[in-house]
Scaffold this active site. Structure first.
Site, PDB file in Angstrom:
ATOM      1  N   GLU A 140       0.845  -1.210   0.000  1.00 42.45           N
ATOM      2  CA  GLU A 140       0.000   0.000   0.000  1.00 42.45           C
ATOM      3  C   GLU A 140       0.874   1.252   0.000  1.00 42.45           C
ATOM      4  O   GLU A 140       1.854   1.332   0.742  1.00 42.45           O
ATOM      5  CB  GLU A 140      -0.897  -0.016   1.241  1.00 42.45           C
ATOM      6  CG  GLU A 140      -2.242   0.604   1.016  1.00 42.45           C
ATOM      7  CD  GLU A 140      -3.093  -0.212   0.037  1.00 42.45           C
ATOM      8  OE1 GLU A 140      -3.223   0.229  -1.122  1.00 42.45           O
ATOM      9  OE2 GLU A 140      -3.617  -1.263   0.430  1.00 42.45           O
ATOM     10  N   HIS A 141       0.492   2.209  -0.839  1.00 41.43           N
ATOM     11  CA  HIS A 141       1.240   3.457  -1.010  1.00 41.43           C
ATOM     12  C   HIS A 141       2.666   3.179  -1.506  1.00 41.43           C
ATOM     13  O   HIS A 141       3.594   3.940  -1.204  1.00 41.43           O
ATOM     14  CB  HIS A 141       1.257   4.290   0.282  1.00 41.43           C
ATOM     15  CG  HIS A 141      -0.099   4.900   0.593  1.00 41.43           C
ATOM     16  ND1 HIS A 141      -0.564   6.029  -0.039  1.00 41.43           N
ATOM     17  CD2 HIS A 141      -1.083   4.499   1.441  1.00 41.43           C
ATOM     18  CE1 HIS A 141      -1.772   6.320   0.436  1.00 41.43           C
ATOM     19  NE2 HIS A 141      -2.110   5.403   1.320  1.00 41.43           N
ATOM     20  N   GLY A 145     -12.250   2.634  -1.134  1.00 45.92           N
ATOM     21  CA  GLY A 145     -10.926   2.024  -1.241  1.00 45.92           C
ATOM     22  C   GLY A 145     -10.891   0.806  -2.148  1.00 45.92           C
ATOM     23  O   GLY A 145      -9.890   0.094  -2.201  1.00 45.92           O
ATOM     24  N   ASP A 191       2.967   2.162  -4.925  1.00 48.61           N
ATOM     25  CA  ASP A 191       2.938   2.255  -6.399  1.00 48.61           C
ATOM     26  C   ASP A 191       3.555   3.551  -6.911  1.00 48.61           C
ATOM     27  O   ASP A 191       4.394   3.530  -7.808  1.00 48.61           O
ATOM     28  CB  ASP A 191       1.534   1.994  -6.980  1.00 48.61           C
ATOM     29  CG  ASP A 191       0.438   2.926  -6.504  1.00 48.61           C
ATOM     30  OD1 ASP A 191       0.658   3.697  -5.535  1.00 48.61           O
ATOM     31  OD2 ASP A 191      -0.656   2.885  -7.105  1.00 48.61           O
ATOM     32  N   SER A 214     -25.109   8.652 -14.901  1.00 44.38           N
ATOM     33  CA  SER A 214     -24.701   7.517 -14.075  1.00 44.38           C
ATOM     34  C   SER A 214     -25.858   7.109 -13.189  1.00 44.38           C
ATOM     35  O   SER A 214     -26.521   7.971 -12.608  1.00 44.38           O
ATOM     36  CB  SER A 214     -23.506   7.900 -13.194  1.00 44.38           C
ATOM     37  OG  SER A 214     -23.301   6.904 -12.207  1.00 44.38           O
ATOM     38  N   SER A 246     -11.593   1.137  -5.388  1.00 43.00           N
ATOM     39  CA  SER A 246     -11.253   1.732  -6.679  1.00 43.00           C
ATOM     40  C   SER A 246     -12.386   1.785  -7.691  1.00 43.00           C
ATOM     41  O   SER A 246     -12.255   1.342  -8.842  1.00 43.00           O
ATOM     42  CB  SER A 246     -10.028   1.047  -7.281  1.00 43.00           C
ATOM     43  OG  SER A 246      -9.328   2.026  -7.990  1.00 43.00           O
ATOM     44  N   SER A 247     -13.474   2.360  -7.248  1.00 46.97           N
ATOM     45  CA  SER A 247     -14.515   2.688  -8.222  1.00 46.97           C
ATOM     46  C   SER A 247     -13.960   3.679  -9.242  1.00 46.97           C
ATOM     47  O   SER A 247     -14.334   3.655 -10.416  1.00 46.97           O
ATOM     48  CB  SER A 247     -15.743   3.276  -7.515  1.00 46.97           C
ATOM     49  OG  SER A 247     -15.456   4.546  -6.969  1.00 46.97           O
ATOM     50  N   TYR A 285      -3.869  12.738   0.061  1.00 45.25           N
ATOM     51  CA  TYR A 285      -3.158  11.778  -0.801  1.00 45.25           C
ATOM     52  C   TYR A 285      -1.945  12.462  -1.427  1.00 45.25           C
ATOM     53  O   TYR A 285      -0.823  11.960  -1.342  1.00 45.25           O
ATOM     54  CB  TYR A 285      -4.105  11.265  -1.882  1.00 45.25           C
ATOM     55  CG  TYR A 285      -3.527  10.128  -2.693  1.00 45.25           C
ATOM     56  CD1 TYR A 285      -3.825   8.807  -2.377  1.00 45.25           C
ATOM     57  CD2 TYR A 285      -2.677  10.367  -3.767  1.00 45.25           C
ATOM     58  CE1 TYR A 285      -3.296   7.759  -3.107  1.00 45.25           C
ATOM     59  CE2 TYR A 285      -2.132   9.330  -4.500  1.00 45.25           C
ATOM     60  CZ  TYR A 285      -2.451   8.028  -4.176  1.00 45.25           C
ATOM     61  OH  TYR A 285      -1.917   6.997  -4.899  1.00 45.25           O
ATOM     62  N   ASP A 308      -4.211   0.847  -9.430  1.00 47.59           N
ATOM     63  CA  ASP A 308      -5.648   0.612  -9.561  1.00 47.59           C
ATOM     64  C   ASP A 308      -6.039   0.432 -11.019  1.00 47.59           C
ATOM     65  O   ASP A 308      -6.776  -0.489 -11.384  1.00 47.59           O
ATOM     66  CB  ASP A 308      -6.434   1.800  -8.990  1.00 47.59           C
ATOM     67  CG  ASP A 308      -6.137   2.039  -7.527  1.00 47.59           C
ATOM     68  OD1 ASP A 308      -5.372   1.261  -6.941  1.00 47.59           O
ATOM     69  OD2 ASP A 308      -6.670   3.030  -6.975  1.00 47.59           O
TER      70      ASP A 308
HETATM   71  P1  ADP Z   1     -12.526   4.819  -4.759  1.00 48.30           P
HETATM   72  O1  ADP Z   1     -11.751   4.785  -6.030  1.00 48.30           O
HETATM   73  O2  ADP Z   1     -11.796   4.183  -3.617  1.00 48.30           O
HETATM   74  O3  ADP Z   1     -13.902   4.259  -4.879  1.00 48.30           O
HETATM   75  P2  ADP Z   1     -12.286   7.653  -5.175  1.00 48.30           P
HETATM   76  O4  ADP Z   1     -12.547   8.810  -4.304  1.00 48.30           O
HETATM   77  O5  ADP Z   1     -10.947   7.499  -5.779  1.00 48.30           O
HETATM   78  O6  ADP Z   1     -12.694   6.347  -4.339  1.00 48.30           O
HETATM   79  O7  ADP Z   1     -13.316   7.657  -6.381  1.00 48.30           O
HETATM   80  C1  ADP Z   1     -14.705   7.808  -6.148  1.00 48.30           C
HETATM   81  C2  ADP Z   1     -15.293   8.781  -7.158  1.00 48.30           C
HETATM   82  O8  ADP Z   1     -15.269   8.193  -8.490  1.00 48.30           O
HETATM   83  C3  ADP Z   1     -16.748   9.073  -6.909  1.00 48.30           C
HETATM   84  O9  ADP Z   1     -16.896  10.085  -5.949  1.00 48.30           O
HETATM   85  C4  ADP Z   1     -17.201   9.519  -8.298  1.00 48.30           C
HETATM   86  O10 ADP Z   1     -16.800  10.864  -8.551  1.00 48.30           O
HETATM   87  C5  ADP Z   1     -16.403   8.617  -9.221  1.00 48.30           C
HETATM   88  N1  ADP Z   1     -17.163   7.407  -9.610  1.00 48.30           N
HETATM   89  C6  ADP Z   1     -16.785   6.129  -9.455  1.00 48.30           C
HETATM   90  N2  ADP Z   1     -17.718   5.282  -9.921  1.00 48.30           N
HETATM   91  C7  ADP Z   1     -18.722   6.033 -10.412  1.00 48.30           C
HETATM   92  C8  ADP Z   1     -19.980   5.750 -11.052  1.00 48.30           C
HETATM   93  N3  ADP Z   1     -20.402   4.494 -11.259  1.00 48.30           N
HETATM   94  N4  ADP Z   1     -20.744   6.806 -11.426  1.00 48.30           N
HETATM   95  C9  ADP Z   1     -20.328   8.069 -11.209  1.00 48.30           C
HETATM   96  N5  ADP Z   1     -19.173   8.395 -10.622  1.00 48.30           N
HETATM   97  C10 ADP Z   1     -18.362   7.398 -10.222  1.00 48.30           C
HETATM   98 MG    MG Z   2      -9.901   5.799  -6.391  1.00 46.64          MG
END
Ligand code: ADP
Ligand code: MG
Length: 369
Positions: free
Chosen positions: A15-16, A107, A18, A49, A109-110, A205, A155
Site C-alpha cells: 500500500e502506497h 478504497g 505504487d 450515471s 477503486s470505483s 493523498y 488501480d
Molecule cells: P474509490 O476509487 O476508492 O472508490 P475515489 O474517491 O478514488 O474512491 O473515487 C470515487 C469517485 O469516483 C466518486 O466520488 C465519483 O466521482 C467517481 N465514480 C466512481 N464510480 C462512479 C460511477 N459508477 N458513477 C459516477 N461516478 C463514479
Molecule cells: Mg480511487
C-alpha cells in the site's frame, strides 16, 4: 448498444508503494462499473450515471477540459479527452450511461473502474488498438489531470489487466508483472466496509506523494536515488540519517519496508505459507498506522479486532486509507464469528455499522455485449 465492464480491485498487500516505484499485489474483483455507450449522431457527449443524479452534456467541438467542483464526469472525460486526441477528434457525439456496484470512495477503486471502462470502450469505438497497459496509463493520467489525484498506477493497471483467480504482482516502475494464482483452500477474502465518514481526500493523498518525494531528495544528498523503491531495507538503514525530518523518515520507512513485505508475501503465497502471508498483512497495517498515518480509529478497530479472532489469517486496511475497507483472510468456518466479533466491537467503539462482502476475483476490462 455496446456494453463494457471494468472491475474494482482489492489490494492484498503493497500500500502506497505504487507511486514510489515499488511492488503491489492486488486482484481484480467481480464487481465494477458497466458502461453502455451509443453514438448519438449529434455533437455532444451526454454523461449519466445510475450512481449520481443529473446529466452532463458537453460539446465535442471545443477542447475538453476538467469540470469544476470535483464533478464525477472528470474521471471518464479525462480518458475520452486523451483518446479523442489520439483519434484526431470525435466524428460523432455519444450517450454514456454508467452503472457501478463498487461502493464509491471505499478504497475498492470505483474511480479506476470508471476510468478504465471508459478508456477500454473508446479504444474500441475509435479503433485505436491500444494495449491494456497503455489504457491503464491513460486512465491514470486522467486521474492526475482531470480528478487532481496524483495516484500511482496500481488501480488502473489491475482494472485493465486483472485475471480471475489470480492476483497481480506488479512492479510499478517497469510495469512488469506476474499473475499469481490465489489458491486459498477453505479461506475467504473478506472485505469490511468501515462506512467511515473520513475520506482520503486528494489533498491528503497528494501530501503523502510529496512527502515521499521529499524523502527521495534528502536521501539523494548522500546517494542518488530516483525513487524510494531504489532502496533496499538495508540501504535504508544505512542512509536514513540523511532524512532529518522525523515525519518524512517514517513515511520513507513505511514505503521501503512495505515493498519488502510485498515481495515476501508473494513468496509466502507461492510456498503455500498462508500463515506468513497473514502476518505480513498485519505488519503492513501496523506500518500504515504508525509510520504512514493513514488509518484512523475506524480502520484500526476493524483490523485490530480481526487479529484476535481465531481463524483470521491476516487483516489490514486496503486502498488509500482513512475510511474505506479492510481486507481479511479468514478460514471459511470462522467467517460468521469474524463478522459478529468485528461488527460488535466496531459498533461499540465508533457507533458505526460495518458491512461485509466475501470478495470474488474477476477479470480485467472487457466488452459484455
Ligand atoms: P474509490 O476509487 O476508492 O472508490 P475515489 O474517491 O478514488 O474512491 O473515487 C470515487 C469517485 O469516483 C466518486 O466520488 C465519483 O466521482 C467517481 N465514480 C466512481 N464510480 C462512479 C460511477 N459508477 N458513477 C459516477 N461516478 C463514479
Ligand atoms: Mg480511487
Amino acid at each position: 448498444m455496446p456494453v463494457y465492464f471494468a472491475p474494482g480491485r482489492v489490494n492484498l498487500i503493497g500500500e502506497h508503494t505504487d507511486y514510489n516505484g515499488g511492488f503491489v499485489f492486488p486482484c481484480a474483483l467481480d464487481f465494477g462499473t458497466r458502461l453502455t455507450v451509443t453514438p448519438n449522431g449529434g455533437r455532444t457527449l451526454r454523461f449519466r450515471s445510475e450512481n449520481m443524479p443529473g446529466q452532463v452534456e458537453l460539446p465535442i467541438d471545443s477542447p475538453f477540459k476538467p469540470l469544476p467542483d470535483r464533478s464525477w464526469v472528470n474521471y471518464p472525460l479525462g480518458c475520452i479527452a486523451q483518446l479523442a486526441e489520439q483519434a484526431g477528434g470525435l466524428d460523432t457525439g455519444y450517450d454514456l450511461l454508467f452503472d457501478g456496484n463498487v461502493p464509491l470512495g471505499a478504497g475498492l477503486s470505483s474511480s479506476a473502474s470508471i476510468e478504465v471502462v471508459t478508456a477500454y470502450a473508446f479504444n474500441d469505438l475509435l479503433q485505436l488498438r491500444l494495449d491494456r497497459k497503455r489504457l491503464a496509463l491513460i486512465a491514470q493520467q486522467a486521474e492526475h489531470t482531470y480528478a487532481g489525484v496524483n495516484c500511482g498506477i496500481m488501480d488502473q493497471f489491475v482494472s485493465a489487466c486483472g485475471r480471475q483467480d489470480n492476483a497481480v504482482f506488479l512492479n510499478c516502475d517497469t510495469l512488469q508483472f506476474d499473475y499469481v494464482p490465489l489458491r486459498l483452500d477453505n479461506v475467504s477474502i473478506v472485505l469490511t466496509n468501515s462506512h467511515s465518514p473520513h475520506r482520503l481526500d486528494a489533498g491528503t493523498y497528494n501530501r503523502r506523494v510529496s512527502e515521499c518525494r521529499e524523502a527521495v531528495r534528502a536521501i539523494s544528498r548522500v546517494r542518488h536515488i530516483r525513487q524510494l523503491a531504489n532502496l533496499s531495507v538495508s540501504d535504508f538503514n544505512d542512509l536514513q540519517s540523511a532524512i532529518t525530518d522525523e515525519v518524512i523518515l517514517r513515511r520513507a520507512r513505511h514505503v521501503v519496508t512495505e515493498i519488502q513485505r510485498t515481495r515476501d508475501a508473494v513468496t509466502a503465497l507461492k510456498d503455500n505459507d498462508l500463515a506468513l502471508f497473514g502476518q505480513l498483512m498485519n505488519r503492513s497495517h501496523q506500518s500504515l498506522r504508525d509510520d504512514y498515518e493513514v488509518t484512523g480509529i475506524e480502520l484500526d478497530t476493524l483490523a485490530e479486532t480481526a487479529w484476535n479472532v481465531p481463524g483470521v489469517i491476516g487483516s489490514r486496511m486496503t486502498g488509500g486509507g482513512f475510511g474505506g475497507c479492510t481486507v481479511s483472510l479468514v478460514r471459511n468456518e470462522a467467517v460468521d464469528l469474524f463478522r459478529q466479533t468485528v461488527a460488535t466491537a466496531y459498533r461499540q467503539v465508533t457507533g458505526l455499522q460495518a458491512e461485509f462482502y466475501i470478495a470474488r476475483t474477476g477479470d480485467g476490462a472487457g466488452m459484455l455485449s
